[in-house]
Motif scaffolding. Sequence first.
Motif, PDB file in Angstrom:
ATOM      1  N   THR A  69       0.846  -1.197   0.000  1.00  0.00           N
ATOM      2  CA  THR A  69       0.000   0.000   0.000  1.00  0.00           C
ATOM      3  C   THR A  69       0.877   1.241   0.000  1.00  0.00           C
ATOM      4  OG1 THR A  69      -1.723  -1.154   1.261  1.00  0.00           O
ATOM      5  CG2 THR A  69      -1.830   1.248   1.174  1.00  0.00           C
ATOM      6  N   ILE A  70       0.640   2.109  -0.970  1.00  0.00           N
ATOM      7  CA  ILE A  70       1.360   3.375  -1.040  1.00  0.00           C
ATOM      8  C   ILE A  70       0.479   4.477  -0.466  1.00  0.00           C
ATOM      9  CG2 ILE A  70       0.576   3.857  -3.411  1.00  0.00           C
ATOM     10  CD1 ILE A  70       3.303   5.209  -3.903  1.00  0.00           C
ATOM     11  N   SER A  71       1.099   5.405   0.240  1.00  0.00           N
ATOM     12  CA  SER A  71       0.365   6.538   0.794  1.00  0.00           C
ATOM     13  C   SER A  71       1.298   7.744   0.834  1.00  0.00           C
ATOM     14  CB  SER A  71      -0.154   6.218   2.188  1.00  0.00           C
ATOM     15  OG  SER A  71       0.913   5.910   3.080  1.00  0.00           O
ATOM     16  N   ARG A  72       0.725   8.917   0.992  1.00  0.00           N
ATOM     17  CA  ARG A  72       1.538  10.128   1.081  1.00  0.00           C
ATOM     18  C   ARG A  72       0.938  11.095   2.090  1.00  0.00           C
ATOM     19  NH1 ARG A  72       1.967  12.633  -4.642  1.00  0.00           N
ATOM     20  NH2 ARG A  72       3.080  14.294  -3.524  1.00  0.00           N
ATOM     21  N   ASP A  73       1.801  11.930   2.653  1.00  0.00           N
ATOM     22  CA  ASP A  73       1.402  12.984   3.571  1.00  0.00           C
ATOM     23  C   ASP A  73       2.029  14.271   3.055  1.00  0.00           C
ATOM     24  OD1 ASP A  73       1.061  14.800   5.649  1.00  0.00           O
ATOM     25  OD2 ASP A  73       1.305  13.290   7.198  1.00  0.00           O
ATOM     26  N   ASN A  74       1.245  15.077   2.357  1.00  0.00           N
ATOM     27  CA  ASN A  74       1.787  16.287   1.749  1.00  0.00           C
ATOM     28  C   ASN A  74       2.191  17.331   2.793  1.00  0.00           C
ATOM     29  OD1 ASN A  74       1.576  15.263  -0.830  1.00  0.00           O
ATOM     30  ND2 ASN A  74      -0.412  16.205  -1.226  1.00  0.00           N
ATOM     31  N   ALA A  75       1.597  17.275   3.966  1.00  0.00           N
ATOM     32  CA  ALA A  75       1.974  18.203   5.027  1.00  0.00           C
ATOM     33  C   ALA A  75       3.372  17.896   5.556  1.00  0.00           C
ATOM     34  CB  ALA A  75       0.966  18.153   6.158  1.00  0.00           C
ATOM     35  N   LYS A  76       3.766  16.621   5.489  1.00  0.00           N
ATOM     36  CA  LYS A  76       5.074  16.206   5.994  1.00  0.00           C
ATOM     37  C   LYS A  76       6.066  15.907   4.868  1.00  0.00           C
ATOM     38  CE  LYS A  76       3.219  14.213  10.253  1.00  0.00           C
ATOM     39  NZ  LYS A  76       3.113  12.991  11.095  1.00  0.00           N
ATOM     40  N   ASN A  77       5.637  16.087   3.631  1.00  0.00           N
ATOM     41  CA  ASN A  77       6.511  15.813   2.477  1.00  0.00           C
ATOM     42  C   ASN A  77       7.053  14.382   2.505  1.00  0.00           C
ATOM     43  OD1 ASN A  77       6.084  18.437   1.720  1.00  0.00           O
ATOM     44  ND2 ASN A  77       8.249  18.972   1.496  1.00  0.00           N
ATOM     45  N   THR A  78       6.178  13.442   2.747  1.00  0.00           N
ATOM     46  CA  THR A  78       6.614  12.049   2.806  1.00  0.00           C
ATOM     47  C   THR A  78       5.682  11.158   1.991  1.00  0.00           C
ATOM     48  OG1 THR A  78       5.363  11.626   4.823  1.00  0.00           O
ATOM     49  CG2 THR A  78       7.665  12.274   5.085  1.00  0.00           C
ATOM     50  N   VAL A  79       6.255  10.095   1.492  1.00  0.00           N
ATOM     51  CA  VAL A  79       5.488   9.036   0.854  1.00  0.00           C
ATOM     52  C   VAL A  79       5.953   7.723   1.479  1.00  0.00           C
ATOM     53  CG1 VAL A  79       7.105   8.808  -1.071  1.00  0.00           C
ATOM     54  CG2 VAL A  79       4.753   8.014  -1.328  1.00  0.00           C
ATOM     55  N   SER A  80       5.016   6.825   1.698  1.00  0.00           N
ATOM     56  CA  SER A  80       5.323   5.577   2.384  1.00  0.00           C
ATOM     57  C   SER A  80       4.887   4.379   1.562  1.00  0.00           C
ATOM     58  CB  SER A  80       4.627   5.537   3.747  1.00  0.00           C
ATOM     59  OG  SER A  80       5.074   6.594   4.581  1.00  0.00           O
ATOM     60  N   LEU A  81       5.505   3.259   1.845  1.00  0.00           N
ATOM     61  CA  LEU A  81       5.136   2.000   1.202  1.00  0.00           C
ATOM     62  C   LEU A  81       5.027   0.940   2.296  1.00  0.00           C
ATOM     63  CD1 LEU A  81       4.587   0.386  -1.373  1.00  0.00           C
ATOM     64  CD2 LEU A  81       7.038  -0.113  -1.482  1.00  0.00           C
TER      65      LEU A  81
END
Length: 120
Positions: A69-81
């Motif tokens: 599952t890919i996700s992102r947090d634009n407030a923290k400038n991060t993307v996760s897998l």
Amino acid sequence: QVQLVESGGGLVQAGGSLRLSCAASGRTFSSYAMAWFRQAPGKERDFVCAISWSGGWTNYADSVKGRFTISRDNAKNTVSLQMNSLKPEDTAVYYCAAGPVPGNYHYDYWGQGTQVTVSS
């Protein structure tokens, strides 16, 4: 200009889980589609998954669908897998990438990669 730094790789047994993170520099992070690619030893780099600018659209390679599952947090400038039910064939160096279009397309910026090793 976007700089990407991956983290979270490591050694895990088959069936286990790992969570990769990619930290991005730059104030325009939310304007980029983000993706994960991977490259196993002796093989070409393969598309894993991608996410749109807002996070509302995602796309996965068939080999990881239902497990990653890919996700992102634009407030923290991060993307996760988030990687679950890992298999030995998931062993590879995983790269984070940023580009204009989500999906298995051209990406302008790449991280240095993080090693994921899945033991049987």
